[in-house]
Design an enzyme around this catalytic site. Structure first.
Site, short mmCIF file in Angstrom:
data_model
loop_
_atom_site.label_atom_id
_atom_site.label_comp_id
_atom_site.label_asym_id
_atom_site.label_seq_id
_atom_site.Cartn_x
_atom_site.Cartn_y
_atom_site.Cartn_z
N HIS A 39 6.19 19.82 10.28
CA HIS A 39 7.50 20.41 10.00
C HIS A 39 7.78 20.34 8.50
CE1 HIS A 39 7.67 18.68 14.16
NE2 HIS A 39 7.89 19.98 14.38
N ASP A 49 3.33 16.52 7.32
CA ASP A 49 3.96 16.67 8.63
C ASP A 49 3.96 18.15 9.02
OD1 ASP A 49 6.45 17.05 10.47
OD2 ASP A 49 6.25 14.88 10.38
N HIS A 54 13.48 14.87 6.83
CA HIS A 54 14.41 16.00 7.01
C HIS A 54 15.83 15.70 6.52
CE1 HIS A 54 11.51 18.36 9.13
NE2 HIS A 54 11.45 17.58 10.18
#
Length: 372
Positions: free
Chosen positions: A180, A178, A141
């Protein structure tokens, strides 16, 4: 014959995310009692413990993490941001949204990057056939100038730049499974046609309003970013269809020199931060599919960097199945959670899931035209 490499460093477990209540800061005024932060050492340590308890660790080639030079990090991150992390690291602090760390956190984040770089170097040198980096803190991220979602430095993106700049590779593919969205690599390589970024994630989970199917890159990189934002509740059928219909054909068309996987296990059932329904065997199957592509296209060069996954019970078995696929060596260990997770309803591909994959196939066709 080269074995599967494995990076582990006890210091990864010393990365301190403090006393939270999941992802919330404790606050007696609203009755949020202190507990364990979601990104705690537990799931990673239990993954490693399973390898030790079963003896499977003996089948892996241990690779030592090394601290990278700052110049390698600055290929991806802004200098001002790196200096801010250093300053915060003196006492610890909040580096960004949902990204807290304790004293010395910058050094541990650098060591996390170093594990990834060491594995890539080992694969390129032929010391190992492929590899898994069980590192912490995660990285997928992190963007150029900001931390978010437990991530400080973009471990995978920094590794990709090393493969291009230091090893002379021309095309790298990042596959992020993942739960996300892999927004970090997407933003960093948004205009870079040398890097194909593929993210399969739960739609609009984290970051909010990120990872739409029509986000395809820009400039010279337009067409080289592909998102498959699956609806909550997606399981075996949706993920395998996404791989068969989008991920594998995209890799075949792009013909990467190296495949890097952002390996989060939070798309598994029972994960507290995701709402999808995978189980360990499917992670092994997706790994084998990627390995077959790697064998065809890039001499088997594939590595995994550890990202999310917050179910202490389920994550170790997902990781074991990935390592079995990478190494080709069965552990003989039964996943006691699989029968429950695999038996949950709606594991087959559903109509609304198929519609998302169909939209992603349109982007695939556009990308294939680009590389012809």
């Amino acid at each position: 014959m080269p074995r599967t490499g494995f990076v582990w460093n006890e210091l990864y477990m010393w990365h301190d995310t403090g006393h939270y209540a999941g992802v919330l800061q404790p606050d007696p005024e609203i009755f949020v009692e202190p507990d364990e932060h979601s990104e705690s050492p537990k799931t990673k340590r239990r993954f490693k413990n399973l390898l030790d308890a079963t003896g499977y660790i003996r089948h892996l080639e241990m690779i030592d993490a090394v601290v990278p030079g700052e110049a390698q990090v600055l290929r991806v991150h802004d200098a001002d941001y790196v200096e801010r992390l250093k300053m915060l690291s003196v006492e610890g602090g909040q580096a960004g949204r949902s990204t807290v760390f304790g004293k010395g956190g910058y050094d541990l984040a650098m060591l996390s990057v170093g594990g990834c770089l060491a594995m890539a170097d080992a694969i390129m040198a032929g010391r190992v056939a492929n590899g898994y980096v069980l590192n912490r803190p995660p990285g997928h991220h992190a963007v150029r100038d900001a931390a978010m979602g437990f991530c400080f430095l973009a471990n995978g993106a920094i590794t990709v730049r090393s493969l291009i700049d230091d090893h002379g590779l021309s095309r790298i593919a990042i596959v992020d499974w993942d739960v996300h969205h892999g927004n970090g690599a997407e933003s960093i390589f948004w205009e870079d046609p040398r890097v194909l970024t593929l993210s399969i994630h739960q739609d609009n989970c984290f970051p909010p309003d990120s990872g739409a199917v029509d986000a395809v890159g820009d400039g010279a990189g337009r067409g080289y970013n592909m998102n498959i934002p699956l609806p909550p509740g997606s399981g075996r059928g949706a993920y395998i269809a996404a791989f068969e219909r989008v991920v594998i054909p995209a890799l075949d068309a792009f013909r990467p020199d190296f495949i890097l996987v952002a390996s989060g296990f939070d798309a598994a059932g029972q994960d507290p931060l995701g709402r999808n329904m995978l189980y360990s065997t499917i992670y092994g199957e997706m790994t084998r599919m990627l390995m077959e592509v790697a064998r065809r296209l890039c001499g088997g060069r594939i590595m995994m960097t550890h990202e999310g996954g917050y179910s202490p019970s389920v994550v170790p078995f997902c990781g074991l199945r990935v390592l079995e696929a990478l190494s080709g060596i069965a552990s003989g260990v039964t996943d006691p959670f699989e029968a429950v997770l695999a038996g949950v309803g709606y594991q087959d591909l559903q109509v609304h899931q198929d519609a998302v994959i169909t939209r992603a196939e349109a982007n695939l066709r556009a990308m294939i035209e680009l590389v012809r």
